[in-house]
Design a protein around this motif. Structure first.
Motif, PDB file in Angstrom:
ATOM      1  N   GLY A 304      47.018  45.887  34.621  1.00  0.00           N
ATOM      2  CA  GLY A 304      45.860  46.732  34.361  1.00  0.00           C
ATOM      3  C   GLY A 304      45.069  46.921  35.638  1.00  0.00           C
ATOM      4  O   GLY A 304      45.548  46.612  36.738  1.00  0.00           O
ATOM      5  N   ILE A 305      43.848  47.413  35.516  1.00  0.00           N
ATOM      6  CA  ILE A 305      42.984  47.585  36.684  1.00  0.00           C
ATOM      7  C   ILE A 305      42.677  46.211  37.268  1.00  0.00           C
ATOM      8  O   ILE A 305      42.195  45.326  36.558  1.00  0.00           O
ATOM      9  CB  ILE A 305      41.683  48.306  36.303  1.00  0.00           C
ATOM     10  CG1 ILE A 305      42.004  49.716  35.781  1.00  0.00           C
ATOM     11  CG2 ILE A 305      40.742  48.409  37.509  1.00  0.00           C
ATOM     12  CD1 ILE A 305      40.798  50.470  35.266  1.00  0.00           C
ATOM     13  N   PRO A 306      42.962  45.980  38.536  1.00  0.00           N
ATOM     14  CA  PRO A 306      42.738  44.653  39.123  1.00  0.00           C
ATOM     15  C   PRO A 306      41.267  44.247  39.063  1.00  0.00           C
ATOM     16  O   PRO A 306      40.376  45.111  39.072  1.00  0.00           O
ATOM     17  CB  PRO A 306      43.194  44.837  40.580  1.00  0.00           C
ATOM     18  CG  PRO A 306      44.090  46.026  40.552  1.00  0.00           C
ATOM     19  CD  PRO A 306      43.549  46.927  39.492  1.00  0.00           C
ATOM     20  N   PRO A 307      40.987  42.951  39.038  1.00  0.00           N
ATOM     21  CA  PRO A 307      39.598  42.475  38.939  1.00  0.00           C
ATOM     22  C   PRO A 307      38.878  42.485  40.279  1.00  0.00           C
ATOM     23  O   PRO A 307      38.197  41.529  40.636  1.00  0.00           O
ATOM     24  CB  PRO A 307      39.779  41.048  38.406  1.00  0.00           C
ATOM     25  CG  PRO A 307      41.089  40.614  38.990  1.00  0.00           C
ATOM     26  CD  PRO A 307      41.957  41.846  38.975  1.00  0.00           C
ATOM     27  N   TYR A 308      39.066  43.558  41.032  1.00  0.00           N
ATOM     28  CA  TYR A 308      38.381  43.720  42.309  1.00  0.00           C
ATOM     29  C   TYR A 308      37.187  44.644  42.079  1.00  0.00           C
ATOM     30  O   TYR A 308      37.352  45.739  41.548  1.00  0.00           O
ATOM     31  CB  TYR A 308      39.294  44.347  43.366  1.00  0.00           C
ATOM     32  CG  TYR A 308      40.644  43.702  43.540  1.00  0.00           C
ATOM     33  CD1 TYR A 308      40.822  42.327  43.374  1.00  0.00           C
ATOM     34  CD2 TYR A 308      41.753  44.481  43.876  1.00  0.00           C
ATOM     35  CE1 TYR A 308      42.073  41.750  43.547  1.00  0.00           C
ATOM     36  CE2 TYR A 308      43.005  43.912  44.058  1.00  0.00           C
ATOM     37  CZ  TYR A 308      43.160  42.550  43.883  1.00  0.00           C
ATOM     38  OH  TYR A 308      44.390  41.991  44.056  1.00  0.00           O
TER      39      TYR A 308
END
Length: 326
Positions: A304-308
């Protein structure tokens, strides 16, 4: 109306204003939002600049490996001051979100097998089992193409480029087969264009509309990405070396067939093909944008969308702009 409703509406209005603004306008939606809210997200401290250049294609992997040319070989080393063969491989691929094992024998079991050197691509791992004392391969390198490789060879020598010395015992492909995007991957005929046309007063509107029609990408999405990446500045260069209006890294641009990333028409055309590939591969606009910013490896790693913070803000900002202008 709640505070959240007000904030959302302000963001939408600012997105519309930003689309109308010329490239020289220093005000961005991110700056506008930060001025309104002390709780606005910021990029994570120490997070490397990523942008489109982090997209992991084989040429980008090779370009990253070249950054370590001349670094001394150090057995067990995994730092820019000294590294061994598997340390080099691990460090390079880590930049693209791939968490490879530490040992060369384990790295040589990662990814997918490649049948022969005739099928090897830049960025593939090539490895040899030179000693019966070890279980599995004991030397690994990154293939560059054209019969050359980058390796951290042995004590007393530095990271270097050399000819592939012999047929490798193992060839492995870490990158997805679809990671290398070329002009030939897409039909040059016009495709249905989702979304509306970019208005003529937006910088490079014709290029956005043409690329959108050709590859079936919303031209407004392309325009929103350009605004987010460079503020429509065709001469922009990031600290990481990403270039032009769409902030393509040199290796990524070369893989896309973009000979001059500072040429807006070329850059927009290449970025449209890249975004089309990423959105198709990951199944949504949001994930395609996340891969454009952080690289496909990061999206695969986190499913999914990375946790950055940077990537999450990037996706949120572009989607807000898109929703406000369509």
């Amino acid at each position: 109306m709640t505070i959240g409703d007000v904030t959302s509406r302000i963001s939408a209005i600012q997105a519309q204003l930003d689309m109308l603004a010329p490239a020289s306008n220093p005000v961005s939606s991110a700056a506008f939002a930060n001025a309104l809210s002390a709780n606005s997200l910021t990029a994570a401290s120490g997070m490397p600049s990523v942008g489109a250049g982090a997209t992991a294609d084989g040429l980008a992997v090779v370009d990253e490996a070249k950054q370590y040319l001349g670094v001394p070989y150090v057995w067990g080393g995994t730092s820019p001051t000294g590294m061994d063969c598997s340390g080099l491989v691990q460090m390079v691929y880590e930049k693209f979100g791939y968490d490879l094992p530490r040992l060369s024998a384990d790295q040589a079991r990662s990814g997918q097998p490649v049948a022969s050197m005739a099928e090897a691509r830049p960025g593939d791992l090539i490895a040899w089992d030179n000693s019966s004392r070890n279980n599995g391969v004991d030397h690994i390198a990154i293939y560059m193409g054209d019969g050359k490789m980058i390796e951290a060879p042995r004590t007393g020598l530095n990271v270097r480029i050399v000819d592939v010395p012999s047929t490798p015992d193992v060839i492995r492909r870490i990158l997805p087969d679809t990671a290398a995007v070329t002009s030939a991957s897409f039909s040059p005929t016009a495709a249905p264009t989702p979304g509306g046309a970019v208005p003529s007063f937006v910088p490079y509107a014709d290029a956005f509309n043409t690329a959108g029609r050709t590859y079936g990408v919303n031209p407004m999405l392309l325009s929103a990405v350009a605004r987010q990446e460079s503020g429509f500045d065709a001469k922009a260069v990031s600290g990481a070396g990403a270039q032009g209006i769409m902030q393509l890294m040199p290796g990524t641009a070369k893989g896309l067939g973009v000979t001059d990333p500072f040429n807006p028409t070329q850059a927009i055309d290449g970025a449209a093909r890249l975004l089309k590939d990423l959105m198709t591969r990951f199944g949504s606009t949001e994930l395609g944008l996340a891969a454009y910013n952080a690289g496909p490896g990061a999206v695969l790693k986190y499913n999914g969308i990375p946790p950055y913070a940077e990537t999450q803000n990037y996706v949120r900002s572009i989607m807000t702009t898109l929703e406000a202008t369509t």
